[in-house]
Design a protein around this motif. Structure first.
Motif, mmCIF file in Angstrom:
data_model
loop_
_atom_site.group_PDB
_atom_site.id
_atom_site.type_symbol
_atom_site.label_atom_id
_atom_site.label_comp_id
_atom_site.label_asym_id
_atom_site.label_seq_id
_atom_site.Cartn_x
_atom_site.Cartn_y
_atom_site.Cartn_z
ATOM 1 N N VAL A 73 0.824 -1.211 0.000
ATOM 2 C CA VAL A 73 0.000 0.000 0.000
ATOM 3 C C VAL A 73 0.854 1.255 0.000
ATOM 4 O O VAL A 73 0.601 2.191 -0.774
ATOM 5 N N ALA A 74 1.867 1.306 0.850
ATOM 6 C CA ALA A 74 2.694 2.513 0.958
ATOM 7 C C ALA A 74 3.390 2.835 -0.360
ATOM 8 O O ALA A 74 3.457 3.999 -0.771
ATOM 9 N N ASP A 75 3.903 1.812 -1.048
ATOM 10 C CA ASP A 75 4.585 2.049 -2.326
ATOM 11 C C ASP A 75 3.612 2.518 -3.407
ATOM 12 O O ASP A 75 3.925 3.409 -4.194
ATOM 13 N N VAL A 76 2.420 1.911 -3.451
ATOM 14 C CA VAL A 76 1.411 2.340 -4.425
ATOM 15 C C VAL A 76 1.008 3.782 -4.142
ATOM 16 O O VAL A 76 0.952 4.616 -5.049
ATOM 17 N N ALA A 77 0.752 4.099 -2.872
ATOM 18 C CA ALA A 77 0.355 5.467 -2.498
ATOM 19 C C ALA A 77 1.438 6.473 -2.850
ATOM 20 O O ALA A 77 1.151 7.549 -3.387
ATOM 21 N N GLU A 78 2.693 6.130 -2.578
ATOM 22 C CA GLU A 78 3.802 7.043 -2.882
ATOM 23 C C GLU A 78 3.896 7.297 -4.388
ATOM 24 O O GLU A 78 4.068 8.436 -4.826
ATOM 25 N N ALA A 79 3.770 6.253 -5.189
ATOM 26 C CA ALA A 79 3.856 6.402 -6.646
ATOM 27 C C ALA A 79 2.705 7.252 -7.179
ATOM 28 O O ALA A 79 2.901 8.093 -8.062
ATOM 29 N N LEU A 80 1.502 7.043 -6.638
ATOM 30 C CA LEU A 80 0.349 7.831 -7.092
ATOM 31 C C LEU A 80 0.455 9.288 -6.649
ATOM 32 O O LEU A 80 0.041 10.187 -7.381
ATOM 33 N N ALA A 81 1.011 9.518 -5.465
ATOM 34 C CA ALA A 81 1.124 10.881 -4.929
ATOM 35 C C ALA A 81 2.230 11.691 -5.595
ATOM 36 O O ALA A 81 2.230 12.924 -5.496
ATOM 37 N N ALA A 82 3.153 11.031 -6.270
ATOM 38 C CA ALA A 82 4.284 11.732 -6.888
ATOM 39 C C ALA A 82 3.846 12.642 -8.021
ATOM 40 O O ALA A 82 4.599 13.508 -8.446
ATOM 41 N N GLY A 83 2.628 12.459 -8.506
ATOM 42 C CA GLY A 83 2.139 13.288 -9.611
ATOM 43 C C GLY A 83 2.576 12.722 -10.944
ATOM 44 O O GLY A 83 3.528 11.972 -11.037
ATOM 45 N N GLY A 84 1.854 13.094 -11.951
ATOM 46 C CA GLY A 84 2.171 12.580 -13.286
ATOM 47 C C GLY A 84 1.726 11.143 -13.436
ATOM 48 O O GLY A 84 0.963 10.604 -12.642
ATOM 49 N N ASP A 85 2.231 10.506 -14.463
ATOM 50 C CA ASP A 85 1.878 9.129 -14.768
ATOM 51 C C ASP A 85 2.702 8.196 -13.890
ATOM 52 O O ASP A 85 3.925 8.171 -13.993
ATOM 53 N N PRO A 86 2.060 7.380 -13.035
ATOM 54 C CA PRO A 86 2.830 6.482 -12.187
ATOM 55 C C PRO A 86 3.406 5.290 -12.948
ATOM 56 O O PRO A 86 4.227 4.547 -12.410
ATOM 57 N N GLY A 87 2.957 5.072 -14.176
ATOM 58 C CA GLY A 87 3.461 3.952 -14.961
ATOM 59 C C GLY A 87 2.657 2.684 -14.786
ATOM 60 O O GLY A 87 3.031 1.640 -15.305
ATOM 61 N N PHE A 88 1.562 2.760 -14.043
ATOM 62 C CA PHE A 88 0.685 1.606 -13.848
ATOM 63 C C PHE A 88 -0.732 2.105 -13.627
ATOM 64 O O PHE A 88 -0.954 3.283 -13.359
ATOM 65 N N VAL A 89 -1.686 1.182 -13.737
ATOM 66 C CA VAL A 89 -3.080 1.486 -13.438
ATOM 67 C C VAL A 89 -3.504 0.604 -12.274
ATOM 68 O O VAL A 89 -3.075 -0.545 -12.170
ATOM 69 N N VAL A 90 -4.319 1.157 -11.377
ATOM 70 C CA VAL A 90 -4.816 0.418 -10.224
ATOM 71 C C VAL A 90 -6.210 -0.117 -10.553
ATOM 72 O O VAL A 90 -7.058 0.628 -11.056
ATOM 73 N N VAL A 91 -6.439 -1.398 -10.273
ATOM 74 C CA VAL A 91 -7.717 -2.040 -10.547
ATOM 75 C C VAL A 91 -8.316 -2.567 -9.246
ATOM 76 O O VAL A 91 -7.683 -3.344 -8.531
ATOM 77 N N ASP A 92 -9.532 -2.126 -8.968
ATOM 78 C CA ASP A 92 -10.306 -2.606 -7.823
ATOM 79 C C ASP A 92 -11.161 -3.761 -8.312
ATOM 80 O O ASP A 92 -12.022 -3.587 -9.169
#
Length: 158
Positions: A35-54
């Protein structure tokens, strides 16, 4: 001195050799994100390079989901993935939490369809428990961080 009759439950099966252990843990990191790594990547702004799927139900999605996530319930992956996801973009799946295997089932289905995929450990439960913002049917929401799961400012949680 340990009683010879006592069989240590931790060492009953001895640890793997270092090279074997390194290969295992490297493979685990290729398949999982936390969770922390996903949150950090999403919070960095711009394209994180992945899409999150629920991968949860509509009712669960409405109760709360990660901002920007794509809603794709497990049962609909084969039917809808091609319309919702780009095969060239890695996918990170999540479901409710550690007691749910929906993210694993979604990741398997997506991998079988040719997507590069990781599973987010902890799922939505730990996203909310770490005090990260999420969206509900009523709008944005956030809970106070659980001190057992969210690190104190300035300290590493793991």
């Amino acid at each position: 001195m340990i009683n010879a009759a006592y069989e240590n439950p931790v060492l009953r099966v001895p640890p793997a050799a270092p090279a074997e252990a390194a290969a295992h843990f490297r493979a685990s990191l290729a398949h999982h994100a936390d969770v922390a790594d996903v949150a950090e990547a999403l919070a960095a702004g711009g394209d994180p390079g992945f899409v999150v799927v629920d991968s949860r139900s509509t009712e669960s999605w409405d109760q709360g989901h990660i901002p920007g996530a794509v809603h794709l319930p497990v049962a609909l992956v084969h039917e809808r993935a091609g319309r919702l996801l780009d095969r060239s973009v890695p996918v990170v799946t999540y479901c409710w939490g550690p007691g749910c295997n929906g993210a694993t089932r979604a990741a398997l289905a997506l991998a079988e369809l040719g997507y590069r995929v990781k599973e987010m450990l902890g799922g939505f439960e730990y996203w909310a428990r770490e005090g990260l913002a999420y969206e509900t049917r009523q709008g944005p929401a956030r809970r106070d961080p659980d001190p057992l799961t969210a690190p104190v400012a300035g300290e590493c949680g793991c």
